[in-house]
Design an enzyme around this catalytic site. Structure first.
Site, PDB file in Angstrom:
ATOM      1  N   ASP A 127      20.890 -50.710 104.402  1.00 29.18           N
ATOM      2  CA  ASP A 127      22.043 -50.850 105.293  1.00 29.18           C
ATOM      3  C   ASP A 127      21.837 -49.926 106.471  1.00 29.18           C
ATOM      4  O   ASP A 127      21.290 -48.823 106.332  1.00 29.18           O
ATOM      5  CB  ASP A 127      23.337 -50.488 104.558  1.00 29.18           C
ATOM      6  CG  ASP A 127      23.742 -51.555 103.545  1.00 29.18           C
ATOM      7  OD1 ASP A 127      23.519 -52.744 103.818  1.00 29.18           O
ATOM      8  OD2 ASP A 127      24.300 -51.184 102.495  1.00 29.18           O
TER       9      ASP A 127
ATOM     10  N   ASP B  21      24.337 -59.181 105.842  1.00 24.15           N
ATOM     11  CA  ASP B  21      25.780 -59.177 105.611  1.00 24.15           C
ATOM     12  C   ASP B  21      26.529 -59.844 106.760  1.00 24.15           C
ATOM     13  O   ASP B  21      27.529 -60.532 106.547  1.00 24.15           O
ATOM     14  CB  ASP B  21      26.279 -57.743 105.423  1.00 24.15           C
ATOM     15  CG  ASP B  21      25.614 -57.042 104.259  1.00 24.15           C
ATOM     16  OD1 ASP B  21      25.225 -57.714 103.277  1.00 24.15           O
ATOM     17  OD2 ASP B  21      25.468 -55.799 104.323  1.00 24.15           O
TER      18      ASP B  21
END
Length: 167
Positions: free
Chosen positions: A120, A138
């Site tokens: 991330d 995402d």
């Protein structure tokens, strides 16, 4: 949005999301040390974090069994999404939505296979409150889901209007 999106077009969208996700994660891993971030605005950082769990770090501390579980879920979902994309009655907006979700799901599966966790790197925050960090996979999943919701709203309107006109 075109009335019809060929299956090949939808799969190209999924491939684009997947490749963009892989490329950005590779750049983050190459240029930003783990757990380091760079403030770009008062509310946004670029950083490098690993998430062995699911969304919002769900099951991140589960002891490792979740890696195989999330890989299996991601691959099963990807097969199902491919089937949804190839159905003849799938609308163009649905194909776009499924494609975004497919590309994102595969991007996170690749990370779990290669790194054991998802990279991330997008960190939005307000003062000390941080939204959970996320990545382009995402974003693809979220935009794909938004396209499906929009398509559902669009398809519900005409049928509601027709039913009001009936005696």
């Amino acid at each position: 949005m075109p009335r019809n999106l060929p299956v090949r077009g939808a799969l190209s969208i999924a491939l684009g999301v997947l490749l963009a996700d892989i490329a950005t994660k590779a750049a983050v891993v190459a240029f930003i040390p783990l757990r380091v971030y760079h403030p770009l605005t008062p509310w946004f950082n670029l950083g490098h974090w690993l998430n062995p769990g699911a969304a919002f770090s769900f099951l991140a501390q589960a002891g490792g069994w979740q890696r195989g579980f999330f890989i299996a879920i991601g691959l099963a979902a990807s097969i199902f999404l491919c089937w949804l994309i190839t159905r003849p009655n799938t609308t163009a907006l649905e194909r776009v939505g499924y494609a975004g979700i497919l590309g994102g799901a595969l991007g996170n599966v690749v990370d779990r296979i290669v790194r054991g966790a998802v990279v991330d790197w997008l960190d939005f925050h307000w003062e000390d409150w941080h939204w959970p960090a996320f990545n382009l996979a995402d974003v693809g999943i979220t935009l794909g889901a938004a396209a499906l919701v929009l398509g559902s709203i669009r398809s519900a309107r005409p049928s509601a209007a027709r039913s009001e006109m009936r005696p």
